[in-house]
Design a protein around this motif. Structure first.
Motif, PDB file in Angstrom:
ATOM      1  N   HIS A   8       0.860  -1.175   0.000  1.00 50.89           N
ATOM      2  CA  HIS A   8       0.000   0.000   0.000  1.00 50.89           C
ATOM      3  C   HIS A   8       0.899   1.229   0.000  1.00 50.89           C
ATOM      4  O   HIS A   8       1.890   1.278   0.728  1.00 50.89           O
ATOM      5  N   ASN A  10       1.155   5.803  -1.026  1.00 48.03           N
ATOM      6  CA  ASN A  10       0.505   7.064  -1.379  1.00 48.03           C
ATOM      7  C   ASN A  10       1.459   7.926  -2.204  1.00 48.03           C
ATOM      8  O   ASN A  10       1.725   9.060  -1.852  1.00 48.03           O
ATOM      9  N   PRO A  62      -4.798   4.176  -8.776  1.00 49.60           N
ATOM     10  CA  PRO A  62      -6.167   3.909  -8.331  1.00 49.60           C
ATOM     11  C   PRO A  62      -7.219   4.582  -9.218  1.00 49.60           C
ATOM     12  O   PRO A  62      -8.310   4.052  -9.395  1.00 49.60           O
ATOM     13  N   PRO A  81     -10.935   4.217  -7.077  1.00 45.03           N
ATOM     14  CA  PRO A  81     -10.417   3.169  -6.204  1.00 45.03           C
ATOM     15  C   PRO A  81     -11.520   2.546  -5.353  1.00 45.03           C
ATOM     16  O   PRO A  81     -12.566   3.137  -5.135  1.00 45.03           O
ATOM     17  N   GLN A  88      -3.291   3.444  -1.121  1.00 42.71           N
ATOM     18  CA  GLN A  88      -3.990   2.550  -2.033  1.00 42.71           C
ATOM     19  C   GLN A  88      -3.098   1.357  -2.352  1.00 42.71           C
ATOM     20  O   GLN A  88      -1.873   1.436  -2.276  1.00 42.71           O
TER      21      GLN A  88
END
Length: 125
Positions: A8, A10, A62, A81, A88
């Motif tokens: 995950h 960003n 996303p 997303p 994400q």
């Protein structure tokens, strides 16, 4: 047993490797990032040779995804997303490990600057 390592992130803008696109990753000097990339490539080579790496895939931004939810009696598709979250899903690797301890040892090595790593076992049917 198979485990999935979920990455995950960003990064702004979106890109791979994520270390090159996260704020914390870009703060690391280029030569150090290159060394980290080399170490990661060596890890993937080792896991491929040992048979523990089943597959891996970097995911597109996303904003390119579609969300499918069941509404009424049919699926409904929307843009964007699947989660309302800053981080994400950026990619994943599937590992085949003899023990959970080995999977945990390896998952820790996937953690990079600005990423959140999730280790989840395969559901057995």
């Amino acid at each position: 047993m198979k485990y999935v390592v979920l990455i995950h992130s960003n990064p702004q803008p979106w890109g791979h490797p994520t270390i090159d696109f996260t704020e914390v990753g870009r703060a690391i000097p280029a030569d150090e990032r290159a060394a980290m990339g080399k170490e990661f490539d060596e890890l993937l080579t080792e896991l491929s040779q040992s048979g523990e790496l089943v597959s891996g895939l970097a995911l597109d931004a996303p904003s390119t995804s579609r969300t499918y939810r069941w509404e009424g009696r049919k699926p409904v598709s929307t843009d964007g997303p699947y989660a309302e979250s800053k981080e994400q899903l950026a990619g994943f690797f599937v590992l085949n490990c003899a023990t959970r301890e080995r999977a945990e040892e390896l998952a820790a090595k996937f953690a990079g600057p600005g990423d959140v790593i999730e280790l989840r076992p395969e559901m057995e049917f």
